[in-house]
Design a protein around this motif. Structure first.
Motif, PDB file in Angstrom:
ATOM      1  N   GLN A 200      24.452  49.095  59.565  1.00 61.43           N
ATOM      2  CA  GLN A 200      25.101  50.024  59.879  1.00 61.43           C
ATOM      3  C   GLN A 200      26.279  49.899  60.845  1.00 61.43           C
ATOM      4  OE1 GLN A 200      22.464  53.107  61.123  1.00 61.43           O
ATOM      5  NE2 GLN A 200      21.386  53.219  59.133  1.00 61.43           N
ATOM      6  N   CYS A 201      25.914  48.777  61.893  1.00 60.30           N
ATOM      7  CA  CYS A 201      26.814  48.586  62.786  1.00 60.30           C
ATOM      8  C   CYS A 201      27.376  47.229  62.664  1.00 60.30           C
ATOM      9  CB  CYS A 201      26.459  48.848  64.041  1.00 60.30           C
ATOM     10  SG  CYS A 201      25.710  50.526  64.216  1.00 60.30           S
ATOM     11  N   PRO A 202      28.094  46.617  61.620  1.00 55.32           N
ATOM     12  CA  PRO A 202      28.523  45.153  61.524  1.00 55.32           C
ATOM     13  C   PRO A 202      29.477  44.890  62.696  1.00 55.32           C
ATOM     14  CG  PRO A 202      29.847  46.610  59.973  1.00 55.32           C
ATOM     15  CD  PRO A 202      28.703  47.605  60.568  1.00 55.32           C
ATOM     16  N   TRP A 203      29.946  45.639  63.461  1.00 53.31           N
ATOM     17  CA  TRP A 203      30.808  45.109  64.665  1.00 53.31           C
ATOM     18  C   TRP A 203      30.070  44.841  65.907  1.00 53.31           C
ATOM     19  CZ3 TRP A 203      29.110  48.661  68.142  1.00 53.31           C
ATOM     20  CH2 TRP A 203      28.728  50.139  67.574  1.00 53.31           C
ATOM     21  N   ALA A 204      28.738  45.265  65.879  1.00 53.29           N
ATOM     22  CA  ALA A 204      27.873  45.161  67.004  1.00 53.29           C
ATOM     23  C   ALA A 204      27.600  44.047  67.426  1.00 53.29           C
ATOM     24  CB  ALA A 204      26.498  46.029  66.934  1.00 53.29           C
ATOM     25  N   SER A 205      27.160  43.548  68.618  1.00 52.54           N
ATOM     26  CA  SER A 205      26.795  42.218  69.113  1.00 52.54           C
ATOM     27  C   SER A 205      25.297  42.232  68.957  1.00 52.54           C
ATOM     28  CB  SER A 205      27.098  42.185  70.600  1.00 52.54           C
ATOM     29  OG  SER A 205      26.573  40.938  71.257  1.00 52.54           O
ATOM     30  N   THR A 206      24.681  41.768  68.006  1.00 53.32           N
ATOM     31  CA  THR A 206      23.410  41.786  67.729  1.00 53.32           C
ATOM     32  C   THR A 206      22.790  40.356  67.276  1.00 53.32           C
ATOM     33  OG1 THR A 206      24.087  42.077  65.247  1.00 53.32           O
ATOM     34  CG2 THR A 206      23.336  44.129  66.409  1.00 53.32           C
ATOM     35  N   GLY A 207      23.396  39.394  67.874  1.00 48.39           N
ATOM     36  CA  GLY A 207      23.178  37.850  67.584  1.00 48.39           C
ATOM     37  C   GLY A 207      23.858  37.543  66.498  1.00 48.39           C
ATOM     38  N   CYS A 208      24.543  36.448  66.589  1.00 50.55           N
ATOM     39  CA  CYS A 208      25.570  36.109  65.429  1.00 50.55           C
ATOM     40  C   CYS A 208      25.144  34.907  64.326  1.00 50.55           C
ATOM     41  CB  CYS A 208      26.872  35.583  65.979  1.00 50.55           C
ATOM     42  SG  CYS A 208      26.526  33.824  67.299  1.00 50.55           S
ATOM     43  N   LYS A 209      23.661  35.002  64.083  1.00 52.03           N
ATOM     44  CA  LYS A 209      23.131  34.054  63.402  1.00 52.03           C
ATOM     45  C   LYS A 209      23.535  34.614  61.688  1.00 52.03           C
ATOM     46  CE  LYS A 209      18.652  32.578  61.503  1.00 52.03           C
ATOM     47  NZ  LYS A 209      17.084  32.557  61.617  1.00 52.03           N
ATOM     48  N   GLY A 210      24.293  33.619  61.094  1.00 46.90           N
ATOM     49  CA  GLY A 210      24.834  33.884  59.929  1.00 46.90           C
ATOM     50  C   GLY A 210      26.019  34.493  59.710  1.00 46.90           C
ATOM     51  N   LYS A 212      30.240  35.258  62.133  1.00 49.79           N
ATOM     52  CA  LYS A 212      30.836  34.923  63.218  1.00 49.79           C
ATOM     53  C   LYS A 212      30.702  35.952  64.226  1.00 49.79           C
ATOM     54  CE  LYS A 212      34.975  33.093  60.637  1.00 49.79           C
ATOM     55  NZ  LYS A 212      36.440  33.405  60.420  1.00 49.79           N
ATOM     56  N   PRO A 213      30.950  35.385  65.720  1.00 51.33           N
ATOM     57  CA  PRO A 213      30.466  36.199  66.886  1.00 51.33           C
ATOM     58  C   PRO A 213      31.291  37.522  66.925  1.00 51.33           C
ATOM     59  CG  PRO A 213      30.920  33.864  67.252  1.00 51.33           C
ATOM     60  CD  PRO A 213      31.425  33.936  65.925  1.00 51.33           C
ATOM     61  N   ASN A 214      30.789  38.569  67.216  1.00 49.59           N
ATOM     62  CA  ASN A 214      31.420  39.861  67.688  1.00 49.59           C
ATOM     63  C   ASN A 214      31.693  39.952  68.996  1.00 49.59           C
ATOM     64  OD1 ASN A 214      31.226  40.680  64.924  1.00 49.59           O
ATOM     65  ND2 ASN A 214      29.374  41.929  65.201  1.00 49.59           N
ATOM     66  N   VAL A 215      33.020  40.009  69.410  1.00 45.26           N
ATOM     67  CA  VAL A 215      33.290  40.152  70.844  1.00 45.26           C
ATOM     68  C   VAL A 215      33.556  41.576  70.991  1.00 45.26           C
ATOM     69  CG1 VAL A 215      34.799  39.255  72.505  1.00 45.26           C
ATOM     70  CG2 VAL A 215      34.366  37.864  70.763  1.00 45.26           C
ATOM     71  N   ILE A 216      32.987  42.126  72.217  1.00 44.89           N
ATOM     72  CA  ILE A 216      32.969  43.307  72.501  1.00 44.89           C
ATOM     73  C   ILE A 216      33.811  43.537  73.749  1.00 44.89           C
ATOM     74  CG2 ILE A 216      31.678  45.468  73.169  1.00 44.89           C
ATOM     75  CD1 ILE A 216      31.331  44.754  70.399  1.00 44.89           C
ATOM     76  N   THR A 217      34.897  43.867  73.736  1.00 44.43           N
ATOM     77  CA  THR A 217      35.658  43.795  74.821  1.00 44.43           C
ATOM     78  C   THR A 217      36.954  45.090  74.882  1.00 44.43           C
ATOM     79  OG1 THR A 217      37.245  42.444  76.245  1.00 44.43           O
ATOM     80  CG2 THR A 217      37.250  42.226  74.079  1.00 44.43           C
ATOM     81  N   SER A 218      37.660  45.302  76.002  1.00 44.16           N
ATOM     82  CA  SER A 218      38.871  46.244  76.028  1.00 44.16           C
ATOM     83  C   SER A 218      39.910  45.614  76.641  1.00 44.16           C
ATOM     84  CB  SER A 218      38.620  47.443  76.901  1.00 44.16           C
ATOM     85  OG  SER A 218      38.187  46.958  78.171  1.00 44.16           O
ATOM     86  N   LEU A 219      39.833  44.028  76.907  1.00 44.01           N
ATOM     87  CA  LEU A 219      40.818  43.212  77.397  1.00 44.01           C
ATOM     88  C   LEU A 219      41.582  42.630  76.387  1.00 44.01           C
ATOM     89  CD1 LEU A 219      42.169  41.860  79.893  1.00 44.01           C
ATOM     90  CD2 LEU A 219      40.065  39.936  79.889  1.00 44.01           C
ATOM     91  N   GLU A 220      42.957  42.729  76.596  1.00 40.12           N
ATOM     92  CA  GLU A 220      43.806  41.657  75.726  1.00 40.12           C
ATOM     93  C   GLU A 220      45.148  41.341  76.808  1.00 40.12           C
ATOM     94  OE1 GLU A 220      45.452  39.533  73.714  1.00 40.12           O
ATOM     95  OE2 GLU A 220      43.769  40.150  72.645  1.00 40.12           O
ATOM     96  N   LEU A 221      45.368  40.358  76.752  1.00 42.07           N
ATOM     97  CA  LEU A 221      46.496  39.893  77.730  1.00 42.07           C
ATOM     98  C   LEU A 221      47.511  39.796  77.038  1.00 42.07           C
ATOM     99  CD1 LEU A 221      44.580  37.294  80.169  1.00 42.07           C
ATOM    100  CD2 LEU A 221      45.155  39.668  80.539  1.00 42.07           C
ATOM    101  N   ASP A 222      47.829  39.740  75.585  1.00 41.95           N
ATOM    102  CA  ASP A 222      49.029  39.503  74.981  1.00 41.95           C
ATOM    103  C   ASP A 222      49.596  40.767  74.727  1.00 41.95           C
ATOM    104  OD1 ASP A 222      51.037  39.466  72.872  1.00 41.95           O
ATOM    105  OD2 ASP A 222      50.127  37.824  71.943  1.00 41.95           O
TER     106      ASP A 222
END
Length: 359
Positions: A200-210, A212-222
């Motif tokens: 249900q939450c493909p965006w979540a940080s649930t372990g990236c086995k299989g 690409k990593p999901n990065v949860i952040t509100s930071l963006e320097l560009d």
């Protein structure tokens, strides 16, 4: 735990509903007049039945950042507090909104500014509906007017939070939090499994086995990328405004005057409306249920038929600004409110209606 009718406080209803709908975690800190939320959860010991985590954090700042972490894993997590405590949570709420994470925040308002009083107030309207913390973000805000709605809005709040990946808030006042009424609790359901969360939450940080990593952040320097992220958020907020407005209209069809009120003031205003109609004054009640998104189009529609609007709030005048914007100054809009934790009686509202609109 079958469906049943019970007598309880609004704060207690929040806690029982959270357990029954399968909330994964609660992180909070005691403060009057909402402490019964945490106390009831501790008394019920849901970690022994549903596995729900209940933790009294060392501070409000710690509690909201625990929510941030839990929300990042796709879990149903929540916190509750009262006005000064919610102020301390504002940085974390902004981070959660910026990272597009779902969670539920409960604010049972007390009087201010500062430490103020433990008596009820509705003076956190600006803080809740205009962002509260830093940056251009929005929080979905539900305003219950009964103990039943305190229970019902826990599920609704989470449903909206996960639908839009956005924090939702139940904005109650001390009257609704402390009063006791009959309430039908929701049917119990189990907490979601880890597999269901991953689906249900493909965006979540649930372990990236299989994957690409999901990065949860509100930071963006560009700055160019950050602008696009902000534009995306604004488009999402526009979608929420278009689809999630909620309100209740009582006796508005033939109304010549209208009272606009939310929370406990809506209940007082309804009795005032009844008293006014007994005197032959055709008054209707408009109750915003979502304070954001604000039901401005619905108010504007009713404003075309009435001679004036009285906005009733437990503050010095906050929601009245949104009402004035909705009616575009086409009819008179006046405010009546009490401060310092004083709750008006219906006759005071009728007197204000006569004095300000029916001269």
């Amino acid at each position: 735990m079958a469906e049943e009718v019970v007598l309880m406080k609004g704060n207690e209803a929040i806690a029982h509903a959270a357990i029954r709908i399968g909330v994964d975690g609660y992180f909070g800190y005691p403060i009057t007049p909402q402490s019964e939320v945490l106390e009831t959860l501790a008394e019920q010991k849901p970690w022994e039945t549903t596995g729900m985590v209940v933790l009294q954090a060392e501070s409000e700042v710690a509690a909201i950042n625990m929510v941030y972490g839990g929300a990042g894993t796709g879990k149903m997590v929540m916190t509750s507090s009262s006005s000064p405590g919610v102020s301390l949570k504002q940085e974390g709420i902004s981070y959660i909104a910026g990272a597009e994470l779902p969670c539920l925040i409960v604010n049972v308002m007390r009087g201010g500014p500062g430490l103020g009083t433990i008596q009820p107030s509705q003076a956190d309207y600006f803080q809740t509906t205009k962002g509260g913390g830093h940056g251009d973000y929005r929080v979905i805000a539900l305003a219950p007017a009964s103990v039943q709605e305190m229970a019902d809005f826990v599920k609704l709040g989470f449903d909206l939070a996960f639908k839009y990946r956005n924090p939702a808030m139940i904005l109650a006042d001390g009257v609704i939090g402390q009063m006791m009424e009959k309430v039908v609790l929701p049917e119990p359901k189990p907490r979601r499994t880890d597999e269901e969360i991953i689906e249900q939450c493909p965006w979540a940080s649930t372990g990236c086995k299989g994957r690409k990593p999901n990065v949860i952040t509100s930071l963006e320097l560009d700055p160019a990328v950050m602008e696009q992220r902000n534009i995306h958020l604004q488009n999402k907020y526009a979608e929420i405004e278009a689809n999630e407005r909620r309100c209740e209209e009582i006796e508005c069809e033939d109304a010549e005057y209208m009272i606009v009120a939310f929370g406990s003031c809506a209940r007082i205003a309804q009795k005032a409306m009844e008293h006014a109609r007994e005197e032959g004054i055709k008054v209707g009640l408009f109750r915003p249920i979502t304070l954001w998104p604000f039901p401005a189009p619905e108010i504007a529609k009713r404003a075309k038929q009435v001679k004036g609007i009285l906005v009733v709030e437990l503050n010095s005048g906050q929601m009245i600004e949104d009402v004035k914007l909705a009616v575009e100054c086409n009819i008179p809009v006046h405010h009546f409110g009490r401060l310092g934790g004083i709750v008006p009686d219906p006759d005071e509202v009728v007197d204000a209606l006569k004095e300000k609109l029916i001269k």
